[in-house]
Design a protein around this motif. Structure first.
Motif, PDB file in Angstrom:
ATOM      1  N   ALA A 933       0.794  -1.138  -0.017  1.00 39.24           N
ATOM      2  CA  ALA A 933       0.021   0.159   0.001  1.00 39.24           C
ATOM      3  C   ALA A 933       0.699   1.171  -0.080  1.00 39.24           C
ATOM      4  CB  ALA A 933      -0.963  -0.157   1.058  1.00 39.24           C
ATOM      5  N   ALA A 934       0.594   2.253  -0.781  1.00 38.03           N
ATOM      6  CA  ALA A 934       1.114   3.383  -0.583  1.00 38.03           C
ATOM      7  C   ALA A 934       0.369   4.336   0.455  1.00 38.03           C
ATOM      8  CB  ALA A 934       1.083   4.128  -2.179  1.00 38.03           C
ATOM      9  N   ARG A 935       1.103   5.124   0.978  1.00 40.92           N
ATOM     10  CA  ARG A 935       0.743   5.634   2.472  1.00 40.92           C
ATOM     11  C   ARG A 935       0.491   7.236   2.252  1.00 40.92           C
ATOM     12  NH1 ARG A 935       2.210   2.360   7.559  1.00 40.92           N
ATOM     13  NH2 ARG A 935       2.530   0.408   6.569  1.00 40.92           N
ATOM     14  N   SER A 936      -0.384   8.037   2.620  1.00 40.08           N
ATOM     15  CA  SER A 936      -0.491   9.388   2.825  1.00 40.08           C
ATOM     16  C   SER A 936      -1.065   9.650   4.347  1.00 40.08           C
ATOM     17  CB  SER A 936      -0.971  10.095   1.941  1.00 40.08           C
ATOM     18  OG  SER A 936      -2.499   9.548   1.578  1.00 40.08           O
ATOM     19  N   GLY A 937      -0.827  10.770   4.714  1.00 38.58           N
ATOM     20  CA  GLY A 937      -1.232  11.536   6.172  1.00 38.58           C
ATOM     21  C   GLY A 937      -0.347  11.098   7.169  1.00 38.58           C
ATOM     22  N   GLY A 938      -0.843  11.070   8.382  1.00 34.89           N
ATOM     23  CA  GLY A 938      -0.162  10.758   9.686  1.00 34.89           C
ATOM     24  C   GLY A 938      -0.834  11.358  10.892  1.00 34.89           C
ATOM     25  N   GLY A 939      -0.145  11.106  12.010  1.00 28.61           N
ATOM     26  CA  GLY A 939      -0.667  11.547  13.186  1.00 28.61           C
ATOM     27  C   GLY A 939      -1.684  10.342  13.433  1.00 28.61           C
ATOM     28  N   ASP A 940      -2.982  11.148  13.755  1.00 22.65           N
ATOM     29  CA  ASP A 940      -4.251  10.210  14.109  1.00 22.65           C
ATOM     30  C   ASP A 940      -4.930   9.617  13.073  1.00 22.65           C
ATOM     31  OD1 ASP A 940      -6.213   9.567  15.970  1.00 22.65           O
ATOM     32  OD2 ASP A 940      -7.558  10.442  14.898  1.00 22.65           O
ATOM     33  N   ALA A 941      -4.624   9.684  11.554  1.00 23.89           N
ATOM     34  CA  ALA A 941      -4.910   9.109  10.491  1.00 23.89           C
ATOM     35  C   ALA A 941      -4.117   8.858   9.351  1.00 23.89           C
ATOM     36  CB  ALA A 941      -6.371   9.915   9.678  1.00 23.89           C
ATOM     37  N   VAL A 942      -4.280   7.825   8.488  1.00 19.04           N
ATOM     38  CA  VAL A 942      -3.459   7.373   7.328  1.00 19.04           C
ATOM     39  C   VAL A 942      -4.254   6.952   6.439  1.00 19.04           C
ATOM     40  CG1 VAL A 942      -3.130   5.137   8.271  1.00 19.04           C
ATOM     41  CG2 VAL A 942      -1.497   6.254   6.691  1.00 19.04           C
ATOM     42  N   THR A 943      -4.003   7.157   5.233  1.00 18.03           N
ATOM     43  CA  THR A 943      -4.899   6.754   3.964  1.00 18.03           C
ATOM     44  C   THR A 943      -3.804   5.598   3.194  1.00 18.03           C
ATOM     45  OG1 THR A 943      -6.327   8.583   3.549  1.00 18.03           O
ATOM     46  CG2 THR A 943      -5.993   7.078   1.678  1.00 18.03           C
ATOM     47  N   LEU A 944      -4.401   4.411   2.939  1.00 19.57           N
ATOM     48  CA  LEU A 944      -3.569   3.318   2.234  1.00 19.57           C
ATOM     49  C   LEU A 944      -4.241   3.311   0.771  1.00 19.57           C
ATOM     50  CD1 LEU A 944      -3.912   0.523   5.254  1.00 19.57           C
ATOM     51  CD2 LEU A 944      -1.962   2.407   4.637  1.00 19.57           C
ATOM     52  N   ARG A 945      -3.605   3.314  -0.073  1.00 17.92           N
ATOM     53  CA  ARG A 945      -4.005   3.169  -1.460  1.00 17.92           C
ATOM     54  C   ARG A 945      -3.207   2.010  -2.183  1.00 17.92           C
ATOM     55  NH1 ARG A 945      -3.848   8.754  -0.794  1.00 17.92           N
ATOM     56  NH2 ARG A 945      -5.770   9.740  -1.250  1.00 17.92           N
ATOM     57  N   TYR A 946      -4.004   1.021  -2.877  1.00 17.00           N
ATOM     58  CA  TYR A 946      -3.542  -0.328  -3.266  1.00 17.00           C
ATOM     59  C   TYR A 946      -4.013  -0.114  -4.967  1.00 17.00           C
ATOM     60  CZ  TYR A 946      -3.650  -2.004   1.276  1.00 17.00           C
ATOM     61  OH  TYR A 946      -3.342  -2.540   2.542  1.00 17.00           O
ATOM     62  N   LYS A 947      -2.859  -0.694  -5.612  1.00 15.11           N
ATOM     63  CA  LYS A 947      -3.158  -1.178  -7.091  1.00 15.11           C
ATOM     64  C   LYS A 947      -4.169  -2.055  -7.417  1.00 15.11           C
ATOM     65  CE  LYS A 947       1.498   0.777  -8.417  1.00 15.11           C
ATOM     66  NZ  LYS A 947       2.748   0.075  -9.118  1.00 15.11           N
ATOM     67  N   ALA A 948      -4.377  -2.896  -6.343  1.00 15.01           N
ATOM     68  CA  ALA A 948      -5.109  -4.011  -6.534  1.00 15.01           C
ATOM     69  C   ALA A 948      -6.540  -3.830  -5.803  1.00 15.01           C
ATOM     70  CB  ALA A 948      -4.583  -5.301  -5.789  1.00 15.01           C
ATOM     71  N   SER A 949      -7.545  -4.866  -5.969  1.00 10.38           N
ATOM     72  CA  SER A 949      -8.753  -4.597  -5.326  1.00 10.38           C
ATOM     73  C   SER A 949      -8.626  -5.390  -3.812  1.00 10.38           C
ATOM     74  CB  SER A 949      -9.718  -5.199  -6.236  1.00 10.38           C
ATOM     75  OG  SER A 949      -9.629  -6.492  -6.317  1.00 10.38           O
ATOM     76  N   THR A 950      -7.750  -5.859  -3.302  1.00  8.91           N
ATOM     77  CA  THR A 950      -7.804  -6.556  -2.133  1.00  8.91           C
ATOM     78  C   THR A 950      -6.567  -5.774  -1.251  1.00  8.91           C
ATOM     79  OG1 THR A 950      -6.442  -8.356  -2.841  1.00  8.91           O
ATOM     80  CG2 THR A 950      -9.065  -8.626  -2.746  1.00  8.91           C
ATOM     81  N   SER A 951      -6.812  -5.866   0.009  1.00  8.26           N
ATOM     82  CA  SER A 951      -5.830  -5.252   0.841  1.00  8.26           C
ATOM     83  C   SER A 951      -4.520  -6.396   1.386  1.00  8.26           C
ATOM     84  CB  SER A 951      -6.251  -4.579   1.977  1.00  8.26           C
ATOM     85  OG  SER A 951      -7.007  -5.472   3.063  1.00  8.26           O
ATOM     86  N   GLY A 952      -4.919  -7.389   1.463  1.00  7.39           N
ATOM     87  CA  GLY A 952      -4.305  -8.540   2.629  1.00  7.39           C
ATOM     88  C   GLY A 952      -4.518  -8.163   3.789  1.00  7.39           C
ATOM     89  N   PRO A 953      -3.633  -8.723   4.895  1.00  9.06           N
ATOM     90  CA  PRO A 953      -3.825  -8.098   6.023  1.00  9.06           C
ATOM     91  C   PRO A 953      -3.304  -6.882   6.281  1.00  9.06           C
ATOM     92  CG  PRO A 953      -3.054 -10.518   6.013  1.00  9.06           C
ATOM     93  CD  PRO A 953      -3.314  -9.910   4.771  1.00  9.06           C
ATOM     94  N   VAL A 954      -4.066  -5.953   7.111  1.00  7.12           N
ATOM     95  CA  VAL A 954      -3.573  -4.731   7.521  1.00  7.12           C
ATOM     96  C   VAL A 954      -3.515  -4.905   9.014  1.00  7.12           C
ATOM     97  CG1 VAL A 954      -4.009  -2.228   7.801  1.00  7.12           C
ATOM     98  CG2 VAL A 954      -4.667  -3.406   5.746  1.00  7.12           C
ATOM     99  N   ARG A 955      -2.275  -4.648   9.721  1.00  6.27           N
ATOM    100  CA  ARG A 955      -2.285  -4.738  11.300  1.00  6.27           C
ATOM    101  C   ARG A 955      -1.803  -3.490  11.820  1.00  6.27           C
ATOM    102  NH1 ARG A 955      -1.444  -9.245  14.493  1.00  6.27           N
ATOM    103  NH2 ARG A 955      -0.348  -8.787  16.255  1.00  6.27           N
ATOM    104  N   ILE A 956      -2.602  -3.143  12.566  1.00  7.32           N
ATOM    105  CA  ILE A 956      -2.402  -2.106  13.614  1.00  7.32           C
ATOM    106  C   ILE A 956      -2.150  -2.317  14.823  1.00  7.32           C
ATOM    107  CG2 ILE A 956      -3.568   0.220  14.202  1.00  7.32           C
ATOM    108  CD1 ILE A 956      -5.514  -0.399  12.015  1.00  7.32           C
ATOM    109  N   ASP A 957      -0.978  -2.122  15.500  1.00  8.03           N
ATOM    110  CA  ASP A 957      -0.457  -2.723  16.616  1.00  8.03           C
ATOM    111  C   ASP A 957      -0.340  -1.114  17.491  1.00  8.03           C
ATOM    112  OD1 ASP A 957       0.031  -5.478  16.511  1.00  8.03           O
ATOM    113  OD2 ASP A 957       1.604  -4.839  14.917  1.00  8.03           O
TER     114      ASP A 957
END
Length: 959
Positions: A933-957
């Motif tokens: 995923a390509a990312r933008s933003g920061g702090g309290d929020a982030v936007t993930l952009r994919y070339k495909a239509s699925t993300s795979g696992p996104v893990r938030i620790d």
């Protein structure tokens, strides 16, 4: 005793036989020491804190005829009379994890079931109260009857749980201790036999306290009636239970819970009009550590238990004698009232006032009754009596147009009004009005030939007061504790042609008249903070020649300039009768079929049928002259005049589907949908056939609100329901309306952008639907307009979906359950396709950390949209603060996994073909891992952009 729509407590049985009010097991006990034991048990319960009921099941009992399956399936356990359920309804009750318990009278033979299989030799006494025969439990033939004639058919039908009632009826003939012991021994033997012959069956008992020590390992729970509130069958009245009887039953149920370790259920009875008292009684039962169910004496009401399902259906009455074809789709209530009701969260159940009206208790089942008549109804006497009964039960009634019956006598007294009529020719003038009037304008001129009401008590609120020429004042718009009335002509103002405007604010009036509660509102327009976008193409004119060099077919133009250029989920249909060799143009079949195959091969294209002969007027075909085979001759302008074709629903739906699957669809793809043709008013039988063949459905309605005619009256409802079958209407109409049937202006479809905007603000009423035909590719102007529409929608924040997905979302919305828990939380049931709640600001914010199945929230000017995971059961806790834990704020995809453990969240999402975007919030101080995923933003929020239509696992620790 409870059975088949009736209730009977052992206390009432004693009274009916001339005894006094006390439970059988207490009155008939001959051991004085038992009383001391009871007192000791009550004392111990009084000195202990109530048991935690959080892990106990929610339980409902319903024996009425018209079973509200989509309310009962919100409970963990639902006790039902199986004779009143079809196989489909039984499956619907259990589809989200509810266990359906079938009612079985263990000690009596009910007369209404038929006596052919009942062993007459086993019957020992008669229960006159219920017209039933009491059985000798020790008689061998009785045990065989119960096992083979009562339980076995239930087992074979799929039931895996049984509620055993009338366990103590033997006391009507067993009057000495020896015979009592004999019956109890036989009772234990019969219960064990049922468990032995049907391994795994779950048994729930009604009382049977004397034998619990012997069958505790065979049962899953015990119910008992009349803990605090009772129903007296002999006097047909509700009453409070005597304190000593309450103490006795508290002791016995406490023993069930604490000694035997199974749920103890208390069933109490409160008259339907006292819903607040029912809620308070349920809370009182729960505070005692017991599972509550509070209902009416007939047990044909959706009552209050550990949860209280919020009624999400409104019963809408119409008069088929005053609507075209007797079709509710032409009724004012459907055309105008259904849309604001849907926005408020309520689906319509349509009922012709001239047919048999519902006889089960409606309080708890429906949020209210809405009527919209144009004149007096035909069966006014019966309807008037029924209406009064509903009002007395506490049902709220909103009457629009004409009440349908004279408001006089006992009805006027119940409503607290007196009818006032203007008998002069001069037009009435407005004296005063409040915020319920002037929604889209007030008429500048007066309205002749009117009547209204004079309030006779302080409960009646007059929202509009007018004065006639003879200075007589009356109120044509009122509300009161029973509901409200809004008389014509103060509902709609007619304009030029067929234009109209709302004078009345339908949202405010319906909310007030029906006393609609503040609830999380299921929403079918939005998911994960994004507005749905679908694209659908009707197959008309696939074979037309386009005004481009070489005169290509419109199918070719659409393939090259739209379908291949805009790679978004698109549902494309064809009309078999336009392509197939047995259709109108057999000479073109070999040319047109390959074009259709190329379109259907595109990965982002979903296949649909637009029928065989494109019926223009479904109701005419349904009503037309029939042959012996039940088919209507084609032609007469009602469908394409295909040679030798005689109309058949099967040919239109299943036949056209089979043709496409066998001749046009690529390997691995099948027809998913039927897009209704013509007037898009298919009969119920057609919608049922689509369901039978596994096809989703769409089309119909006429939403075309524009800036020069921006009235809510131009926004159609989303659904046309027929009981178990639901037609889904298109969110916006097609280019036909915007181009005057492709005459002028040919670029007119650009104006659908106005419709998208006006159905989004100030209220988001609809998703986006780019809905067009192949003839939009026939001219440069219409094709360029179509491209402009696509480009506009691409610039919006949307969640693109196939129309089949939306069809399932809309139908899921109709039946999704919202229940208020006694602990203050909300339970959402069955929101598996429809995954959004619009949360009124007064309810605050979702407490995502403490909720289950809640994945995000986005606050927009149109509302606060709460995103759900798609789980069958969701528990929503509310808070006053914006969530500070990780959550989805916005995405153009759907959640496929949501898993929260301490300190970490795992999320997976997928879109329908388009590149996926995910905006996460509440992640300050957390680490987000998202491969690819390509990312933008920061702090309290982030936007993930994919070339495909699925993300795979996104893990938030978050540590």
């Amino acid at each position: 005793m409870t059975f088949a729509g009736y209730h009977f407590s052992q206390q009432s049985e004693v009274a009916a036989r001339g005894g006094y009010h006390c439970p059988w097991s207490r009155c008939c006990n001959t051991f004085v020491g038992k009383a001391l034991a009871i007192l000791l048990a009550v004392f111990m319960m009084a000195t202990q804190a109530p048991a935690d009921t959080g892990d106990q099941p929610s339980v409902a009992f319903y024996y009425g005829n018209d079973v509200p399956v989509h309310m009962l399936n919100q409970f963990d356990w639902a006790v039902v009379e199986s004779e009143h359920l079809s196989d489909k309804q039984f499956k619907a009750i259990e589809q989200y994890g509810t266990m359906a318990f079938a009612y079985v009278s263990l000690g009596e033979a009910e007369q209404w079931r038929g006596a052919d299989a009942v062993p007459q030799a086993a019957l020992k006494a008669r229960n006159e109260n219920w017209n039933s025969q009491v059985a000798d439990l020790s008689h061998s033939e009785w045990g065989d009857y119960i096992v083979n004639e009562r339980v076995r058919p239930l087992w074979e039908a799929g039931y895996r749980a049984v509620f055993l009632d009338t366990l103590d009826s033997y006391r009507l003939f067993a009057t000495d201790e020896v015979s009592v012991q004999q019956q109890q021994k036989a009772l234990v033997t019969l219960i064990r036999r049922i468990r032995s012959e049907f391994p795994g069956v779950k048994l729930l008992l009604n009382r049977g306290f004397e034998i619990l020590d012997q069958v505790q390992d065979e049962i899953v729970g015990v119910a008992a009636e009349s803990l605090y509130k009772s129903w007296d069958a002999r006097t047909q009245s509700y009453r409070n239970v005597r304190p000593e009887d309450t103490e006795y039953l508290l002791g016995k149920l406490g023993e069930v819970r604490d000694t035997y370790g199974v749920p103890a259920i208390a069933i109490d009875y409160v008259e339907p009009s006292k819903r607040d008292e029912a809620r308070a009684t349920a809370q009182r039962i729960a505070d005692a550590g017991l599972v509550p169910w509070v209902t009416n004496g007939a047990l044909n009401q959706v009552g209050v238990g550990t949860i209280e399902p919020m009624p999400r259906k409104v019963l809408i009455l119409y008069d088929d004698t005053s609507t075209e074809y007797g079709e509710f789709g032409y009724a004012s209530a459907h055309l105008y009232a259904a849309t604001p009701l849907e926005y408020l969260g309520y689906g319509a159940v349509y009922q012709d006032v001239n047919r048999a009206l519902p006889n089960d208790t409606l309080v708890g089942r429906y949020a209210g009754i809405v009527t919209w008549f144009n004149a007096r109804v035909g069966n006014g006497t019966n309807y008037r009596s029924w209406l009064l009964e509903q009002m007395d039960d506490g049902m709220k009634v909103a009457m629009l147009g004409d009440p349908g019956v004279p408001i006089s006598g006992d009805l006027a007294e119940r409503m607290g009004v007196q009818v006032v009529a203007s008998d002069v020719e001069s037009s009435p003038k407005v004296v005063s009005s409040d915020a319920l009037l002037g929604f889209e304008g007030m008429p500048s001129h007066s309205r002749p030939e009117q009547s209204g009401y004079k309030a006779m008590n302080d409960d009646v609120v007059s929202h509009l007061v007018v004065s006639s020429g003879d200075n007589i004042e009356f109120a044509p718009v009122i509300t009161a504790d029973w509901g409200g009335v809004a008389l014509s002509p103060w509902l709609l103002q007619d304009g030029i042609g067929d234009e109209s405007r709302w004078i009345l604010d339908p949202f405010a009036f319906l909310s007030r008249a029906l006393s609609l509660p503040t609830i999380p509102i299921p929403d079918a327009t939005t998911e994960n903070g994004s507005r749905y976008w679908m694209t659908e193409v009707d197959g008309d004119a696939f074979m037309n020649r386009a005004a481009f060099p070489g005169s290509p077919f419109t199918g070719e133009v659409m393939l090259k300039q739209i379908f291949r250029e805009y790679r978004v989920p698109t549902t494309v249909s064809i009309i078999e009768g336009e392509l197939a060799p047995d259709g109108l143009y057999p000479e073109l079949t070999t040319t047109l079929e390959p074009i259709a195959r190329e379109i259907f091969k595109l990965p982002w294209v979903e296949i649909a049928t637009h029928t065989f002969s494109h019926p223009f007027a479904w109701l005419n075909l349904r009503e037309g002259e029939l042959t012996a085979e039940g088919k209507t001759a084609a032609g007469e302008g009602y469908n394409l005049p295909i040679k030798d074709y005689r109309f058949s629903l099967e040919k239109e739906i299943e036949g056209s589907t089979r043709y496409i699957n066998e001749k046009l669809a690529p390997p691995g793809k099948k027809v998913k949908m039927v897009l209704w043709s013509g007037d898009a008013l298919p009969p119920k039988e057609a919608v049922a056939l689509a369901d039978q063949y596994g096809l989703d459905n769409l089309n119909g309605g006429n939403t075309h609100v524009t800036t020069d005619n921006p009235s809510l009256t131009n926004v159609s409802p989303s659904l046309r329901p027929f009981g178990d079958h639901v037609q889904v209407l298109s969110p916006q109409t097609n280019e036909n309306i915007y181009t005057n049937f492709m005459t002028r202006p040919l670029w007119g479809f650009r104006r659908v952008i106005e419709t998208y905007k006006l159905t989004d603000t100030p209220r988001r009423l609809k998703p986006i639907d780019i809905y067009f035909h192949f003839y939009s590719a026939g001219q440069p102007a219409s094709l360029n307009a179509l491209k402009d529409v696509f480009d506009y929608v691409k610039s919006e924040q949307t969640l693109p979906i196939y129309t089949s997905t939306y069809s399932r979302i809309a139908r899921n919305w109709y039946n999704a359950g919202v229940a208020r828990r006694l602990d203050g939380d909300w339970q959402i049931t069955g929101a598996t396709n429809m995954r959004t709640l619009r949360l009124p600001a007064s309810l605050g914010w979702p407490d995502i950390a403490s909720s289950t199945g809640v994945v995000g929230v986005r606050d927009l000017s149109q509302g606060r949209y709460v995103a759900l995971s798609g789980d069958a059961r969701v528990n929503l806790k509310l808070d006053g603060a914006v969530p500070s834990v990780p959550h989805v704020r916005r995405s153009n995809g759907r959640v496929t996994q949501w898993q929260v453990d301490e300190g970490s969240t795992v999320l997976e999402m997928a879109s329908e073909y388009v590149p996926l975007e995910i905006e996460l919030a509440g992640i300050r101080g957390c680490r987000v891992s998202a491969d690819g995923a390509a990312r933008s933003g920061g702090g309290d929020a982030v936007t993930l952009r994919y070339k495909a239509s699925t993300s795979g696992p996104v893990r938030i620790d978050c540590g």
